[in-house]
Enzyme design. Structure first.
Site, short mmCIF file in Angstrom:
data_model
loop_
_atom_site.label_atom_id
_atom_site.label_comp_id
_atom_site.label_asym_id
_atom_site.label_seq_id
_atom_site.Cartn_x
_atom_site.Cartn_y
_atom_site.Cartn_z
N PRO A 2 1.11 -1.38 -0.06
CA PRO A 2 -0.04 0.10 0.34
C PRO A 2 0.83 1.35 0.03
O PRO A 2 1.68 1.69 1.14
CB PRO A 2 -0.35 -0.49 1.09
CG PRO A 2 -0.18 -1.10 1.77
CD PRO A 2 1.10 -1.80 1.44
N GLU A 3 0.61 2.00 -1.14
CA GLU A 3 0.85 3.62 -0.65
C GLU A 3 -0.65 3.81 -0.53
O GLU A 3 -1.33 3.28 -1.19
CB GLU A 3 1.55 3.59 -2.05
CG GLU A 3 3.12 3.32 -2.15
CD GLU A 3 3.94 4.59 -2.69
OE1 GLU A 3 3.73 5.58 -2.81
OE2 GLU A 3 5.13 4.20 -2.86
#
Length: 270
Positions: A2-3
């Site tokens: 996740p960004e």
DNA sequence: CACACAACCTGCGAGC
DNA sequence: TGCTCGCAGGTTGTGT
């Protein structure tokens, strides 16, 4: 995974399946994530999900008496599955729903977090310290210019710092700086107003484009094999050290900053 | 205060 | 085949 774009794609993917559903159980198989999962999270059981939001890289699942915060850390993924599906290794938490589904968190490295915020007040801890959302008007060139004055830190470290702006992780920091023609090692305080303008614009564009591309795989989100399978980004510099710049063919260089890899074109980025 | 760096934890690919 | 090493999308806490 996740960004910020991946978290937002995740939010958009799970929201239609869980919004308005009653939480019938919360199963914790591994309590030791970044912080121990609080016992009080069971307060959410028997309540109805009234909103599925995001702040920075935190997913926020709201019920009447509070909010469940979920952070995916470096390696977390979340899926909507049939609640009877046998859990596999690193399936740490299920939020079981009245519709027979469950929201299941898998996180091998356990850098993620599941927290409980009683009531609707902002958390003193994690959420309170966060800077502006990059995709809102609160994040703009003048803000970045003023905020960066007299800062000796490298600009890449600066834009990855949550109190400055949230949601800019290592991939998109590298990409934004390439598109802006700015070296990751440049001191933040040396940025011109013009560079702040270009950089804020590119951060917004890179993140928005990634969300849009991730969105194309949303329909597969709850398929049996599950993995969202994020749309392959066309990356200019991240992971391409030693390869030719896609603009000028110069060999891309790699340096380490704050123990993270930075890749840049010595010709295009000054 | 400002900044550098270690720490948290597991998995995977490269090299031997 | 199997071992060790280095590295991985994040954030906090400690030390200078």
């Amino acid at each position: 995974m996740p960004e910020l774009p991946e978290v937002e794609v995740c939010r958009l993917g799970i929201k239609p399946h869980i919004d308005g559903e009653r939480i019938t159980d919360i199963v914790v198989r591994q309590r030791q994530l970044r912080w121990p999962i609080p016992e009080q999270i069971s307060d959410a059981i028997d309540e109805v999900i009234v909103a599925v939001e995001r702040r920075s890289k935190y997913l926020i699942i709201k019920v009447a008496s509070g909010s469940i915060l979920i952070h995916l850390g470096m390696s977390g993924t979340i899926r909507v599955i049939d609640k009877a599906l046998v859990p596999v290794k690193h399936d740490h938490v299920d939020i079981v729903l009245g519709n027979g589904k469950a929201l299941r968190l898998n996180d091998p490295r356990r850098f993620g977090a599941v927290l409980w915020l009683a009531g609707d007040q902002d958390e003193q801890g994690v959420l309170a310290k966060l800077g502006p959302e990059p995709l809102t008007d609160d994040f703009h060139a003048d803000y970045l210019y003023k905020k960066s004055r007299n800062k000796a830190v490298p600009v890449k470290t600066f834009i990855m710092n949550n109190p400055v702006v949230v949601g800019v992780g290592n991939i998109y920091a590298n990409e934004s700086l390439f598109l802006s023609g700015i070296r990751p090692t440049k001191k933040a305080g040396k940025l011109t107003k013009k560079q702040c303008q270009v950089l804020t614009n590119n951060i917004k564009e890179v993140l928005a484009a990634a969300i849009k591309q991730g969105g194309t795989t949303l329909k597969d989100f709850t398929q049996a094999d599950g993995r969202p399978g994020y749309f392959k980004q066309s990356l200019y510099v991240y992971g391409r050290a030693g390869e030719p710049c896609l603009t000028c063919q110069t060999t891309l260089k790699e340096v380490r900053q704050s123990n993270r890899s930075s890749v840049y074109c010595p010709q295009c980025q000054k």
